[in-house]
Design an enzyme around this catalytic site. Structure first.
Site, PDB file in Angstrom:
ATOM      1  N   CYS A   1       6.623  -3.301  -1.189  1.00  0.00           N
ATOM      2  CA  CYS A   1       6.545  -3.810   0.180  1.00  0.00           C
ATOM      3  C   CYS A   1       5.314  -3.290   0.909  1.00  0.00           C
ATOM      4  O   CYS A   1       4.710  -2.284   0.540  1.00  0.00           O
ATOM      5  CB  CYS A   1       7.800  -3.433   0.957  1.00  0.00           C
ATOM      6  N   CYS A   2       4.943  -4.013   1.966  1.00  0.00           N
ATOM      7  CA  CYS A   2       3.980  -3.550   2.971  1.00  0.00           C
ATOM      8  C   CYS A   2       4.462  -4.129   4.300  1.00  0.00           C
ATOM      9  O   CYS A   2       5.611  -4.549   4.403  1.00  0.00           O
ATOM     10  CB  CYS A   2       2.552  -3.968   2.620  1.00  0.00           C
ATOM     11  N   ALA A   3       3.625  -4.154   5.314  1.00  0.00           N
ATOM     12  CA  ALA A   3       4.092  -4.588   6.628  1.00  0.00           C
ATOM     13  C   ALA A   3       4.642  -6.011   6.594  1.00  0.00           C
ATOM     14  O   ALA A   3       5.707  -6.297   7.144  1.00  0.00           O
ATOM     15  CB  ALA A   3       2.953  -4.482   7.646  1.00  0.00           C
TER      16      ALA A   3
END
Length: 449
Positions: free
Chosen positions: A386-388
């Protein structure tokens, strides 16, 4: 016991004290003298401050900071932590006194006469202190630094409670002894937090030593964007006055984000290997992080939190704790430098990367290796990358893993696999150039749209 005492860097602590004492009194005194030479020195106070009571006895907690200041140096367990702590004190003194010279302020209320035991301490204070040197309060900045220093030695709940009460008493006493106006307190706290962020006690690279001037034009562009935002917030704070002065906080936050893009890199956010920021970074970047979280929600609110790319690998945005639980408690790999992984997620890992920039190949290689390590550790549980937003950083990391470990048949096929699962991913040519050396079966992957 003797061995424990012998390991303490006593001589170095004494040398630092000999240096810090004259530094404080010289710089503080010169700033006071400078203010007395000005024809007019303004004051910044709210009308409600006239209702703050004068309690002469609070001069006692006010003065205790001197004892704890000197004692703190001799509690250091190593030269490293001693030097970092001393550099915090040096930085706070020099930055505060520079502010006193550039923007002198004076305390606008006259102190009443004091009798009894507090009178001696008030007279000693007036012997070197004038009603200047206001914002940021060096007293508050030092209290924050000392609070962070002493709490590392305390484990018992009652001892930590005593420390918190003492720090609060120190901060409150600057008002009840009529030494400072309110504006000096939040600015002093911000300075103290900044110095804690600047010189972490952990054996990590200090922020000044992390500086590497960016060669990437995109990083300079983004740094300039955030610098303009910082200037606008600061202008609004100074022009509006009153409650608008709180906008100086997001101004500082955005200015530091700009510096992260221009030189400090992802290290400036002080995200550790499990996706959690240092407490100082959390406070300094809080306004920016709030905006980043709101932006992530706006972009992804109608999308699933994660999607399955291949069996055992999920891709998506940074989850909430509830979303992580609903997904079956997968192994989490975050690529966010600016947003924290949810608290209480065991075995989470983080390879922080700056948003909207292309990391070097070695960073993507590291991300792929971490994903593989999480997969091997998962024992059947999926890995959530995941990231933002789950659009670029995490997508590139998933492609890097598929290309090196997933048997995808090359990076082109790996990207197609990821894009099929999450069509919203955004990977421009720069990302593909950085990914290219990681390809196994297709090392000559050409950039394509």
């Amino acid at each position: 016991m003797k061995h424990w005492l012998a390991q303490r860097p006593w001589k170095r602590a004494a040398a630092w004290l000999v240096f810090l004492g004259p530094l404080f009194y010289t710089t503080y005194g010169l700033a006071n003298w400078w203010a007395t030479t000005r024809a007019q020195v303004p004051s910044m106070a709210f009308e409600w401050e006239r209702q703050v009571p004068f309690w002469a006895w609070t001069i006692f907690p006010y003065w205790t900071i001197n004892v704890f200041y000197a004692l703190s140096l001799f509690l250091a367990r190593s030269k490293h932590t001693l030097d970092r702590h001393a550099l915090r004190l040096v930085s706070a003194t020099l930055i505060a006194c520079t502010c006193f010279v550039v923007w002198p302020l004076h305390f606008s209320f006259g102190q009443p006469a004091v009798e009894g035991a507090p009178a001696f301490l008030f007279n000693a204070l007036r012997g070197f202190d004038q009603p200047y040197n206001q914002a940021p309060s060096l007293h508050i900045a030092l209290a924050v630094i000392l609070w962070d220093w002493y709490r590392q030695f305390l484990r018992a709940t009652w001892a930590r409670l005593v420390l918190h009460v003492w720090a609060f008493a120190i901060c409150a006493s600057v008002l009840t002894t009529w030494q400072h106006h309110f504006i000096d307190i939040p600015t002093g706290a911000l300075l103290g937090i900044f110095c804690v962020w600047l010189w972490p006690l952990e054996r990590t690279v200090s922020i000044p030593h992390a500086w590497q001037c960016a060669r990437d034009a995109q990083r300079w562009k983004l740094g300039g964007f955030y610098a303009v935002g910082a200037a606008l917030f600061l202008a609004a704070a100074l022009y509006g006055g009153g409650m608008w002065l709180w906008l100086a906080w997001p101004a500082v936050s955005l200015a530091l984000v700009a510096l992260n893009y221009i030189g400090f890199g992802a290290r400036g956010f002080q995200m550790n290997g499990v996706g959690r920021m240092s407490w100082a970074a959390q406070w300094l970047f809080a306004p920016y992080r709030l905006g980043a979280a709101a932006n992530a929600w706006l972009w992804t609110r109608k999308l699933p939190a994660s999607v399955e790319v291949v069996p055992g690998l999920r891709l998506g945005r940074l989850p909430t704790k509830a979303e992580w639980i609903d997904a079956g408690r997968p192994q989490l790999v975050s690529l966010c430098a600016e947003l924290q992984a949810p608290a209480g997620v065991p075995h989470a890992r983080c390879v922080p990367m700056l948003d909207l920039t292309v990391p070097p190949t070695v960073r993507l290689q590291r991300a792929a290796a971490v994903i593989e390590g999480q997969r091997l550790h998962a024992e059947g549980a999926p890995v959530w990358v995941c990231c933002a937003l789950g659009f670029s950083r995490s997508a590139a990391a998933a492609i890097a893993w598929l290309g090196r470990y997933g048997g995808s048949g090359g990076l082109i096929q790996a990207e197609d696999t990821v894009r099929l699962a999450r069509p919203q991913i955004v990977l421009r040519a720069g990302w593909r150039v950085s990914l290219e050396p990681l390809g196994t079966t297709a090392p000559g992957l050409p950039p394509h749209d």
